[in-house]
Design a protein around this motif. Structure first.
Motif, PDB file in Angstrom:
ATOM      1  N   ALA A 105       0.867  -1.177   0.000  1.00  0.00           N
ATOM      2  CA  ALA A 105       0.000   0.000   0.000  1.00  0.00           C
ATOM      3  C   ALA A 105       0.904   1.227   0.000  1.00  0.00           C
ATOM      4  O   ALA A 105       1.811   1.343   0.832  1.00  0.00           O
ATOM      5  CB  ALA A 105      -0.891  -0.002   1.237  1.00  0.00           C
ATOM      6  N   VAL A 106       0.676   2.121  -0.948  1.00  0.00           N
ATOM      7  CA  VAL A 106       1.508   3.309  -1.106  1.00  0.00           C
ATOM      8  C   VAL A 106       0.627   4.544  -0.996  1.00  0.00           C
ATOM      9  O   VAL A 106      -0.467   4.587  -1.580  1.00  0.00           O
ATOM     10  CB  VAL A 106       2.225   3.300  -2.474  1.00  0.00           C
ATOM     11  CG1 VAL A 106       3.060   4.561  -2.652  1.00  0.00           C
ATOM     12  CG2 VAL A 106       3.104   2.071  -2.603  1.00  0.00           C
ATOM     13  N   GLY A 107       1.089   5.536  -0.258  1.00  0.00           N
ATOM     14  CA  GLY A 107       0.288   6.742  -0.076  1.00  0.00           C
ATOM     15  C   GLY A 107       1.097   8.019  -0.157  1.00  0.00           C
ATOM     16  O   GLY A 107       2.259   8.059   0.247  1.00  0.00           O
ATOM     17  N   PHE A 108       0.471   9.055  -0.699  1.00  0.00           N
ATOM     18  CA  PHE A 108       1.020  10.405  -0.693  1.00  0.00           C
ATOM     19  C   PHE A 108       0.134  11.277   0.184  1.00  0.00           C
ATOM     20  O   PHE A 108      -1.101  11.225   0.076  1.00  0.00           O
ATOM     21  CB  PHE A 108       1.054  11.007  -2.104  1.00  0.00           C
ATOM     22  CG  PHE A 108       2.131  10.467  -2.996  1.00  0.00           C
ATOM     23  CD1 PHE A 108       3.367  11.085  -3.062  1.00  0.00           C
ATOM     24  CD2 PHE A 108       1.893   9.353  -3.784  1.00  0.00           C
ATOM     25  CE1 PHE A 108       4.362  10.591  -3.891  1.00  0.00           C
ATOM     26  CE2 PHE A 108       2.873   8.849  -4.619  1.00  0.00           C
ATOM     27  CZ  PHE A 108       4.120   9.477  -4.673  1.00  0.00           C
ATOM     28  N   ALA A 109       0.743  12.075   1.041  1.00  0.00           N
ATOM     29  CA  ALA A 109       0.015  13.076   1.822  1.00  0.00           C
ATOM     30  C   ALA A 109       0.537  14.441   1.411  1.00  0.00           C
ATOM     31  O   ALA A 109       1.745  14.694   1.453  1.00  0.00           O
ATOM     32  CB  ALA A 109       0.223  12.846   3.321  1.00  0.00           C
ATOM     33  N   ASP A 110      -0.382  15.330   1.003  1.00  0.00           N
ATOM     34  CA  ASP A 110      -0.004  16.591   0.371  1.00  0.00           C
ATOM     35  C   ASP A 110      -0.669  17.767   1.090  1.00  0.00           C
ATOM     36  O   ASP A 110      -1.888  17.743   1.337  1.00  0.00           O
ATOM     37  CB  ASP A 110      -0.433  16.544  -1.105  1.00  0.00           C
ATOM     38  CG  ASP A 110      -0.146  17.833  -1.835  1.00  0.00           C
ATOM     39  OD1 ASP A 110       1.024  18.211  -1.922  1.00  0.00           O
ATOM     40  OD2 ASP A 110      -1.111  18.459  -2.316  1.00  0.00           O
ATOM     41  N   LEU A 111       0.126  18.785   1.418  1.00  0.00           N
ATOM     42  CA  LEU A 111      -0.412  20.002   2.016  1.00  0.00           C
ATOM     43  C   LEU A 111      -1.143  20.809   0.948  1.00  0.00           C
ATOM     44  O   LEU A 111      -0.586  21.089  -0.118  1.00  0.00           O
ATOM     45  CB  LEU A 111       0.702  20.853   2.630  1.00  0.00           C
ATOM     46  CG  LEU A 111       1.411  20.284   3.861  1.00  0.00           C
ATOM     47  CD1 LEU A 111       2.566  21.190   4.266  1.00  0.00           C
ATOM     48  CD2 LEU A 111       0.443  20.112   5.026  1.00  0.00           C
ATOM     49  N   VAL A 112      -2.370  21.210   1.233  1.00  0.00           N
ATOM     50  CA  VAL A 112      -3.175  21.963   0.276  1.00  0.00           C
ATOM     51  C   VAL A 112      -2.779  23.439   0.305  1.00  0.00           C
ATOM     52  O   VAL A 112      -2.600  24.019   1.365  1.00  0.00           O
ATOM     53  CB  VAL A 112      -4.679  21.812   0.593  1.00  0.00           C
ATOM     54  CG1 VAL A 112      -5.519  22.620  -0.391  1.00  0.00           C
ATOM     55  CG2 VAL A 112      -5.084  20.340   0.569  1.00  0.00           C
ATOM     56  N   GLY A 113      -2.645  24.039  -0.872  1.00  0.00           N
ATOM     57  CA  GLY A 113      -2.356  25.474  -0.956  1.00  0.00           C
ATOM     58  C   GLY A 113      -0.955  25.864  -0.544  1.00  0.00           C
ATOM     59  O   GLY A 113      -0.716  27.003  -0.155  1.00  0.00           O
ATOM     60  N   PHE A 114      -0.020  24.933  -0.656  1.00  0.00           N
ATOM     61  CA  PHE A 114       1.346  25.223  -0.201  1.00  0.00           C
ATOM     62  C   PHE A 114       1.998  26.311  -1.056  1.00  0.00           C
ATOM     63  O   PHE A 114       2.736  27.151  -0.531  1.00  0.00           O
ATOM     64  CB  PHE A 114       2.187  23.951  -0.245  1.00  0.00           C
ATOM     65  CG  PHE A 114       3.571  24.120   0.313  1.00  0.00           C
ATOM     66  CD1 PHE A 114       3.775  24.175   1.684  1.00  0.00           C
ATOM     67  CD2 PHE A 114       4.664  24.235  -0.524  1.00  0.00           C
ATOM     68  CE1 PHE A 114       5.043  24.328   2.210  1.00  0.00           C
ATOM     69  CE2 PHE A 114       5.938  24.380  -0.011  1.00  0.00           C
ATOM     70  CZ  PHE A 114       6.130  24.435   1.362  1.00  0.00           C
ATOM     71  N   THR A 115       1.723  26.309  -2.357  1.00  0.00           N
ATOM     72  CA  THR A 115       2.324  27.325  -3.228  1.00  0.00           C
ATOM     73  C   THR A 115       1.909  28.725  -2.800  1.00  0.00           C
ATOM     74  O   THR A 115       2.727  29.656  -2.785  1.00  0.00           O
ATOM     75  CB  THR A 115       1.912  27.082  -4.696  1.00  0.00           C
ATOM     76  OG1 THR A 115       2.302  25.764  -5.077  1.00  0.00           O
ATOM     77  CG2 THR A 115       2.588  28.096  -5.612  1.00  0.00           C
ATOM     78  N   ARG A 116       0.648  28.894  -2.439  1.00  0.00           N
ATOM     79  CA  ARG A 116       0.186  30.209  -1.961  1.00  0.00           C
ATOM     80  C   ARG A 116       0.879  30.586  -0.654  1.00  0.00           C
ATOM     81  O   ARG A 116       1.196  31.759  -0.417  1.00  0.00           O
ATOM     82  CB  ARG A 116      -1.331  30.203  -1.773  1.00  0.00           C
ATOM     83  CG  ARG A 116      -2.111  30.125  -3.072  1.00  0.00           C
ATOM     84  CD  ARG A 116      -3.589  30.457  -2.843  1.00  0.00           C
ATOM     85  NE  ARG A 116      -4.199  29.541  -1.893  1.00  0.00           N
ATOM     86  CZ  ARG A 116      -4.724  28.363  -2.227  1.00  0.00           C
ATOM     87  NH1 ARG A 116      -4.686  27.961  -3.496  1.00  0.00           N
ATOM     88  NH2 ARG A 116      -5.276  27.585  -1.324  1.00  0.00           N
ATOM     89  N   LEU A 117       1.089  29.590   0.192  1.00  0.00           N
ATOM     90  CA  LEU A 117       1.763  29.875   1.463  1.00  0.00           C
ATOM     91  C   LEU A 117       3.176  30.393   1.250  1.00  0.00           C
ATOM     92  O   LEU A 117       3.649  31.253   1.991  1.00  0.00           O
ATOM     93  CB  LEU A 117       1.814  28.605   2.317  1.00  0.00           C
ATOM     94  CG  LEU A 117       0.532  28.185   3.025  1.00  0.00           C
ATOM     95  CD1 LEU A 117       0.751  26.856   3.741  1.00  0.00           C
ATOM     96  CD2 LEU A 117       0.097  29.235   4.024  1.00  0.00           C
ATOM     97  N   THR A 118       3.865  29.859   0.247  1.00  0.00           N
ATOM     98  CA  THR A 118       5.246  30.288   0.008  1.00  0.00           C
ATOM     99  C   THR A 118       5.315  31.768  -0.353  1.00  0.00           C
ATOM    100  O   THR A 118       6.348  32.413  -0.148  1.00  0.00           O
ATOM    101  CB  THR A 118       5.885  29.460  -1.126  1.00  0.00           C
ATOM    102  OG1 THR A 118       5.140  29.643  -2.339  1.00  0.00           O
ATOM    103  CG2 THR A 118       5.920  27.992  -0.766  1.00  0.00           C
TER     104      THR A 118
END
Length: 373
Positions: free
Chosen positions: A189-202
């Motif tokens: 089982a493989v999973g990705f966890a991604d922060l939403v809106g990270f580009t805007r935060l930068t």
């Protein structure tokens, strides 16, 4: 350290003992003292001399040094007895038939890449803070040498301990594989966890704040993945990749990540995509269609939600972690009540979503994964 092959071998052009100018710029005395302290030996050999002392060809020595990720030093006298011994050991494994030459290069590369990142982290995030002068008037130079002298043996022993522990765990997972093919291409089982809106935060956050947020995210994710029996494959700033042998374990990790991040007001929202299937593992990383599918599912997952593929859903149903449907679960519960028995206990609930085309993978049917109450 990588080398200039132009003077390699017994028939090479030019003088192998002659420096190519790498020593024209004098090095910092403290840097040399620290190098001697850390390596435990003084500079004695040029790359040509080291290869000759180790009894290996210059070509093979050059491949090993490049694989370990060291900079080109031409034919400067910058290598120690430890470099000779490392070459001799790798070449000895090849000569004994324990490793092929290609595998020995892979060992050098994987070890070099992993320890390079560790060393950079220790200097940037650990030693840099500790070497702040404790007394006014003291320089960092006056603090660094004795500090490293004290830390070095402790860090070295701890590194070996963790490596042995990780090696034992990895070996245990491999030998439990059903057959030889599973040892290389395994079902995970493989999973990705991604922060939403990270580009805007930068764009909005200061660099230091952004660094603290990423570090907090990576630390939290690493702790949760490890605590629940998964493996953190790598971190990519605003995204982490993890794997587990069991779909139920991966499901628990994904939901814990969502729950933990949503309870932290300083953290952005999170989305997770997971897939289950055959995965190729190389140098600690994972590859294949299953990994690509998990990544695509992450990109279309709603905020604070977990999406899984059909194979992942089927695996949860097969292992009894989720019902085939809520209607069937209700029937099972009613029958158990009539018979005076405990109804089946499911950890997760699955809800099919609309089928949709996914770039490069055709049409897929995602499922939302939630806790079953």
């Amino acid at each position: 350290m990588t080398v200039d092959d132009s003077g390699s071998g017994t028939g090479g052009q030019g003088d192998p003992e002659k420096s190519d100018g790498a020593e024209e710029h004098p090095e910092d005395p403290l840097a040399l003292r620290l190098e001697g302290l850390i390596l435990g030996a003084e500079r004695r050999y040029t790359p040509f001399q080291a290869a000759r002392s180790a009894g290996v060809s210059m070509e093979l020595a050059s491949r090993f040094w490049r694989a370990m990720g060291f900079a080109d030093i031409g034919q400067a006298k910058a290598l120690t007895e430890a470099d000779v011994l490392a070459l001799r050991r790798l070449a000895g494994l090849v000569e004994a038939g324990l490793l092929s030459e290609a595998m020995a290069v892979q060992v050098a590369r994987s070890t070099g890449q992993t320890t390079a990142r560790l060393a950079e982290w220790q200097i940037d995030s650990f030693l840099e803070g500790l070497t702040e002068p404790p007394e006014p008037g003291m320089t960092r130079t006056e603090v660094t040498y004795p500090l490293i002298e004290l830390l070095l043996p402790e860090l070295e022993e701890f590194l070996v301990y963790v490596w042995r522990r990780q090696l034992a765990a990895a070996t245990g997972r491999v030998v439990q594989a059903g057959d030889d093919e599973e040892m290389v291409d395994r079902r995970l089982a493989v999973g990705f966890a991604d922060l939403v809106g990270f580009t805007r935060l930068t764009r909005r956050m200061e660099e230091e704040e952004l660094g603290e947020l990423v570090e907090a995210f990576e630390t939290t994710a690493a702790d949760l993945v490890a605590a629940h029996g998964g493996r953190l494959i790598k971190t990519l700033g605003d995204e982490v990749l993890f794997a587990a042998d069991d779909a139920g374990i991966a499901g628990e990790i994904a939901l814990r990540l969502i729950e933990t991040m949503s309870n932290d007001e300083t953290m952005p929202e999170l989305r997770v995509g997971m897939a289950f299937g055959t995965v190729t593992t190389r140098m600690g990383d994972v590859f294949g269609t299953t990994v690509n599918l998990a990544s695509r599912l992450t990109s279309i997952a709603p905020r604070d939600n977990v999406l899984v593929d059909g194979a992942f859903a089927e695996e949860l149903i097969r292992t009894g972690d989720a019902p085939t449907s809520e209607a069937e679960a209700a029937v099972e519960a009613q029958k158990a009540e009539q018979d005076g028995e405990e109804p089946p206990s499911y950890r997760f609930a699955l809800q099919p979503m609309w089928q949709r085309p996914v770039r490069g993978l055709g049409v897929v049917e995602p499922w939302t994964l939630t806790r079953r109450t």
